[in-house]
Each structure stands twice: as C-alpha cells, then as structure tokens.
Design a protein around this motif. Structure first.
Motif, PDB file in Angstrom:
ATOM      1  N   LEU A 139      -5.305  -0.295  -5.518  1.00 41.97           N
ATOM      2  CA  LEU A 139      -6.309   0.077  -4.529  1.00 41.97           C
ATOM      3  C   LEU A 139      -7.724  -0.073  -5.084  1.00 41.97           C
ATOM      4  O   LEU A 139      -8.647  -0.465  -4.365  1.00 41.97           O
ATOM      5  CB  LEU A 139      -6.072   1.514  -4.062  1.00 41.97           C
ATOM      6  N   LEU A 140      -7.904   0.236  -6.369  1.00 43.24           N
ATOM      7  CA  LEU A 140      -9.207   0.072  -7.005  1.00 43.24           C
ATOM      8  C   LEU A 140      -9.636  -1.388  -7.016  1.00 43.24           C
ATOM      9  O   LEU A 140     -10.771  -1.727  -6.667  1.00 43.24           O
ATOM     10  CB  LEU A 140      -9.166   0.602  -8.435  1.00 43.24           C
ATOM     11  N   SER A 163     -10.138   5.588   1.189  1.00 40.02           N
ATOM     12  CA  SER A 163     -10.176   6.259  -0.115  1.00 40.02           C
ATOM     13  C   SER A 163     -10.880   7.606  -0.015  1.00 40.02           C
ATOM     14  O   SER A 163     -10.431   8.605  -0.578  1.00 40.02           O
ATOM     15  CB  SER A 163     -10.884   5.371  -1.143  1.00 40.02           C
ATOM     16  N   ALA A 173     -10.544  -2.630  -3.545  1.00 41.84           N
ATOM     17  CA  ALA A 173     -11.857  -2.168  -3.096  1.00 41.84           C
ATOM     18  C   ALA A 173     -12.976  -2.930  -3.791  1.00 41.84           C
ATOM     19  O   ALA A 173     -13.993  -3.272  -3.169  1.00 41.84           O
ATOM     20  CB  ALA A 173     -11.997  -0.672  -3.362  1.00 41.84           C
ATOM     21  N   GLN A 189       0.822  -1.203   0.000  1.00 40.02           N
ATOM     22  CA  GLN A 189       0.000   0.000   0.000  1.00 40.02           C
ATOM     23  C   GLN A 189       0.864   1.264   0.000  1.00 40.02           C
ATOM     24  O   GLN A 189       0.419   2.322  -0.453  1.00 40.02           O
ATOM     25  CB  GLN A 189      -0.925   0.010   1.213  1.00 40.02           C
ATOM     26  N   GLN A 199     -10.392   8.892  -5.990  1.00 39.80           N
ATOM     27  CA  GLN A 199      -8.956   8.906  -6.246  1.00 39.80           C
ATOM     28  C   GLN A 199      -8.566   9.969  -7.265  1.00 39.80           C
ATOM     29  O   GLN A 199      -7.511  10.590  -7.155  1.00 39.80           O
ATOM     30  CB  GLN A 199      -8.500   7.522  -6.737  1.00 39.80           C
ATOM     31  N   ALA A 237      -9.044  11.357  -0.484  1.00 45.53           N
ATOM     32  CA  ALA A 237      -9.539  12.310  -1.477  1.00 45.53           C
ATOM     33  C   ALA A 237      -9.898  13.640  -0.841  1.00 45.53           C
ATOM     34  O   ALA A 237      -9.474  14.703  -1.305  1.00 45.53           O
ATOM     35  CB  ALA A 237     -10.758  11.721  -2.196  1.00 45.53           C
ATOM     36  N   ASN A 241      -2.982   3.550  -8.207  1.00 48.68           N
ATOM     37  CA  ASN A 241      -4.421   3.444  -7.980  1.00 48.68           C
ATOM     38  C   ASN A 241      -5.012   2.105  -8.405  1.00 48.68           C
ATOM     39  O   ASN A 241      -6.015   1.654  -7.837  1.00 48.68           O
ATOM     40  CB  ASN A 241      -5.156   4.564  -8.728  1.00 48.68           C
ATOM     41  N   ASN A 260     -11.523   0.065   3.561  1.00 48.40           N
ATOM     42  CA  ASN A 260     -10.857   0.525   2.352  1.00 48.40           C
ATOM     43  C   ASN A 260     -11.596   1.709   1.738  1.00 48.40           C
ATOM     44  O   ASN A 260     -10.976   2.673   1.256  1.00 48.40           O
ATOM     45  CB  ASN A 260     -10.782  -0.627   1.349  1.00 48.40           C
ATOM     46  N   TYR A 261     -12.930   1.660   1.750  1.00 48.48           N
ATOM     47  CA  TYR A 261     -13.719   2.759   1.199  1.00 48.48           C
ATOM     48  C   TYR A 261     -13.503   4.027   2.025  1.00 48.48           C
ATOM     49  O   TYR A 261     -13.363   5.125   1.477  1.00 48.48           O
ATOM     50  CB  TYR A 261     -15.196   2.386   1.179  1.00 48.48           C
ATOM     51  N   VAL A 300     -14.737   4.727  -5.838  1.00 49.36           N
ATOM     52  CA  VAL A 300     -13.344   4.899  -5.399  1.00 49.36           C
ATOM     53  C   VAL A 300     -12.526   5.574  -6.496  1.00 49.36           C
ATOM     54  O   VAL A 300     -11.666   6.417  -6.218  1.00 49.36           O
ATOM     55  CB  VAL A 300     -12.722   3.544  -4.998  1.00 49.36           C
TER      56      VAL A 300
END
Length: 538
Positions: free
Chosen positions: A64-65, A415, A68, A35, A227, A419, A61, A411-412, A223
């Motif tokens: 991470l996308l 994110s 999620a 991460q 991002q 942002a 990204n 995780n959400y 997400v």
C-alpha cells in the motif's frame, strides 16, 4: 487503434473495444484482489515462515505504501511512454514480483524477501493501473465511456470483496497460491491486450523527477505515519513526525509543480470547478468504500462468528448493491452528466451506512442485508460518474496523468480513513470490553489491560478470536462490545458520505461533450480514437 464508431456492437471496432475492456479488467483485477487477499493468509504465513506480527504488518503495508508513493509518477509515465506500453510494463513488474513473493524462502531472510517484493508489487500496480484506465478512456468514445467505466469499476469493486473468499480457499491449499494465482490472470491480460490490437501512442516530454521524488516521499511518509498510528500510537513522536514531514514534502511538491516547466501534475487542472468537486467527492467517498471491506470482514469473523470464507460472502452482500448501482451510475453519467448520480449516490450511501450502523448490534445478516445493499448501491452510483467526469476533463488528453491524480487521492483517503476509524474501533471496543469485565468483578486496572489485549487480538492477524478460556457468556458480551465499536466506524463512514454529498452539490452540473471539448481544446491536444478530444470540459 484507429477511429472507432460510437455504436454498432457487431463491428470489428466494437469487438476490439470489448477485448480491450476485458484485457484491462483482467490486469487491474490483480491489484484489487491483492489489497485484501494477503490479510486472510497472514496467520498461515506467520506460522510457516516464522514472521513476527510487526513483520507481517509490513508485508501488508509495503504494498500500500509503494502504491501510494508511485501512482502520480505512473500516470505521467503512461502519458509519456504510451498507455499500452506502460500497462504491459506494470503488469509484468507486478506478476514477476508476485511470483517471487510466492517463492519466499524459509529462514531469516523470509521477512525481508516478502517486504521487498511486496513493495515492488505496489510499484507495478502504480505503473499499471493509471495506464490501464487511460487505455479504456482512450478507446471508448465519450458517449459510451460512462457505461464502459461502470463495468470496469463495478468488476474491480467486486473483486475487492472476492479477495477474502479467494484467499481463504487458496490458503487451505498453500498460502503461496495467493501470489501465484496472479500469473495466469496476467497471462490472460497480456494475450487479450495483444489480440485487441491497441496502438501505443507515446507523447515524448521531459519527466519532472524532482516532483516525482517530492510526491513519493510526501505520500510515503504521511501514509506510513497513518498506517503505523495504531502500532506506534497517536501520542508517539514517530507517528506525527512521519505525517508532519510527509505533509511538508507534499506542500513543497505543490509549490514546485506551479513553477515547473514540465510538471509531473498540471495543477491548473484543479481550477476546473467540476474536476475539483469530482476529486473531493472521491476523497470523502473512499473513506467508506475501501475500508469497509476490512472492517466488515473482521466484524463478520468476530461478532458473527463466521470463518474467512463466510466473511467473504458477507462482503458480497455489499456488492449486490454496488454492481447494479455502478451500471446505473454509468448510464446516468452518459445521459445527464455526473452531478445527478453523485448526489443520489452519496445520499443513498450515507443513509445505507447509517442504517447499517443502527442494525449492526443485531448480530444477524438477516437484519442488516438491506442496509448493506443500500450502502453498496450508493457507492456504486457515485464512483463511476466522479472518476469518469474527472478523467474526461483532462488537460491535453493527459488521461494517465489525471488518472494518477484521482487514484492518489483515493488511496490517500483510504489510508487516512483506515488509520482514524481503526483507532476509533480500538478505543471504543477497549472501553466497552473494560466496562464488561469490570461488571464481572475484575479490578478496573486489570480489566483495562485485559481489554486492550483482547481488542488487539480481535483486530490483529490472529484470525479474529478471543483468548482461550473465555467463558461463553463473556464471549457473547465481547462480541456485542465489538459490534458496538463497529457501529461508530459505520457512523463515521456515513458522515464522510454526507460530506461528499455537500461537495457534490457544488458541482456546476455541466457535461463534457465533444462540442465543449473542441471549444476548449488547447493547441496540440490529442484526439481520442472515438473522436472526442481530451481537455477539460466546460
């Protein structure tokens, strides 16, 4: 994985539990390190492969996308196919794609290659993590589970901080090593898993593919919008279309799950007030825990003038509070339940982050360290109790499913926080640097455009440096402006933890015990190896 005693550290069963815990920690360590480790190596990757800045952002990204989008499916598959099997499948998927990232070719296809296999890495992590955590929950009896998961989350949290240090050291050799380092770690995880003799326990059921598609699209779009907000802008139609359509798909997912015969996620679990509170606490607490590593790393390099390795050591100060806090939180959970450590942790965390914000413009670790330790201790205290209490309240021993829920929420939240707080940092820093440059005689329009360029340079993938030719006095002023921007970020994190404290107050204070689980165990619920059933508690 037969019946195991709750005590007796010298017994074969206890030894198997220790091997299992070690195996699962080795497996998930890769996901936590990845991460943060890639961002440190970003300048070297851009330089060697000729990637664009936007392409490099997608390399970060994509992982991470994917993570999620597939967490919920990964948790459900773990229950259906078996936790051990899915953990091994996820580990192999993760490590093979990681090795392929490290083998990225030079030339025009490098960017696409890295983005694709980073996305596959995220899929592997989404399959592995819920299964690994479910294995730990399954193997440890209820009365020892809190301390086991405290060690699990404590080590995992520390590895998030170690990522920048390891990334800086490996990148000095070659950036490809940040991906290849996962290979020996995965081998150790697989070997320990096999030595532990964990039995796979599948529960064959239909898979709700419609629900899986809806939640993947919803999480992925929302997400993505969050991002890309800093790149596209909050006034961009693309940003709000992604977020808006993502939320629509998530609403459709919830409606579909309520009517599904075999849903991906059993929404009735949220009727348990304690479970709902646990997840609310995790949602707001993760607004501070995960993003703090990014913001603190950049702050250390820009405002304090540290290099990447020194910035990693700065983050370890947070872990100095987090590690003992996590152990204490686990013990409090086993003895008193989740409410007390969650209340204490959210309160300490909010106070620690608020004091850290007040001290951050001192530009001295000596003035800040006790605030950072206090904030870390607060997060450590609450993380294990909230996560473990939620999993203990699983319906019908669906540990993988409930883990998928909690990890998706975490995780959400991270994110969303990255942002929003990233935008706060950009806007605040730009405003303060504009004021500084205006005071030095630049016209307001020129000062603002220059400030925007400086801020983007400081927070981007360029290593956290100001433009060349900047005078020493101006550079010192910019560093202070950047520190003041981070002050608002830390106040935002303190505020999120204060909301988490208010949520924790709503917890009924009940404890999940063998008796409460037996009393409410639905027909067909499975016993875990420690003798504790797995439905929700009282």
């Amino acid at each position: 994985m037969g019946s195991q005693p709750a005590s007796g550290a010298s017994s074969p069963a206890a030894a198997s539990q220790s091997l299992t815990l070690a195996a699962m920690m080795f497996a998930v360590s890769m996901t936590f390190i990845d991460q943060t480790i890639v961002s440190i190596a970003a300048p070297s990757i851009i330089r060697e492969l000729g990637l664009s800045s936007a392409g490099m952002q997608w390399v970060v990204n994509a992982y991470l996308l994917s993570l999620a989008a597939f967490f919920a499916l990964g948790g459900r598959l773990a229950d259906i196919l078996g936790h051990k099997r899915m953990m091994l499948i996820g580990t192999l998927t993760f490590v093979v794609s990681s090795a392929l990232c490290g083998a990225a070719p030079s030339g025009s296809g490098a960017e696409t290659w890295l983005i694709v296999f980073r996305a596959v890495q995220g899929l592997g992590a989404a399959l592995m993590f819920p299964a690994a955590l479910a294995v730990v929950v399954e193997v440890f009896p209820l009365e020892r589970r809190g301390r086991a998961l405290a060690l699990f989350f404590g080590v995992a949290g520390g590895l998030t901080a170690i990522g920048p240090i390891l990334g800086g050291w490996l990148t000095s050799w070659t950036w490809r090593a940040i991906f290849w380092v996962n290979v020996p770690v995965a081998i150790v995880a697989v070997v320990l898993t096999l030595l532990a003799g964990i039995r796979n326990t599948p529960r064959p059921e239909p898979i709700d593919w419609r629900g899986a598609a809806l939640v993947a699209i919803g999480m992925g779009l929302s997400v993505l919008g969050l991002q890309q907000a800093s790149t596209w802008g909050w006034d961009s139609a693309a940003t709000w279309l992604c977020i808006g359509f993502g939320l629509v798909f998530l609403i459709l997912f919830v409606l579909a799950e309520q009517r599904a015969v075999d849903p991906l996620i059993k929404m009735r679990v949220f009727r348990d007030r304690a479970f709902a509170v646990d997840n609310a606490v995790l949602f707001f607490a993760m607004m501070a825990f995960v993003p703090v590593f990014f913001f603190a790393s950049v702050y250390a390099q820009v405002a304090l003038g540290y290099n990447a390795n020194q910035a990693g050591l700065y983050l370890l100060v947070f872990f100095a509070g987090f590690a003992p806090g996590s152990q204490l939180g686990g013990r409090m959970l086993d003895k008193r339940g989740a409410k007390a450590p969650m209340l204490l942790g959210t309160a300490l965390g909010a106070v620690g982050f608020a004091f850290w914000a007040a001290k951050i413009t001192d530009l001295s670790l000596g003035a800040q360290w006790w605030c950072i330790v206090l904030g870390g201790a607060g997060i450590g205290l609450l993380l294990t109790p909230a996560s473990t209490d939620a999993v203990n309240r699983a319906i019908g021993a669906s540990y993988g499913e409930v883990t998928g829920i909690t990890q998706t929420i975490r995780n959400y939240s991270a994110s969303l926080s990255l942002a929003v707080l990233g935008t706060v940092l950009l806007n605040t820093t730009t405003s303060k640097i504009t004021s500084t440059l205006t005071q030095q005689g630049l016209p307001s329009g020129v000062a603002h455009s220059t400030a925007e360029n400086i801020t983007q340079n400081l927070t981007g993938h360029s290593g956290g440096t100001a433009p060349s030719g900047t005078s020493s006095g101006t550079l010192d002023a910019i560093r202070l402006d950047f520190a003041e921007g981070n002050r608002y970020v830390l106040y935002g994190m303190a505020g999120a933890l204060a909301v988490a404290f208010l949520c924790a107050r709503l917890h009924p204070g009940t404890r999940v015990t063998r008796d409460t689980q037996s009393a409410e165990r639905p027909a067909g619920a499975h016993l875990d190896p420690g003798g504790a059933e797995g439905p929700r508690g009282a």
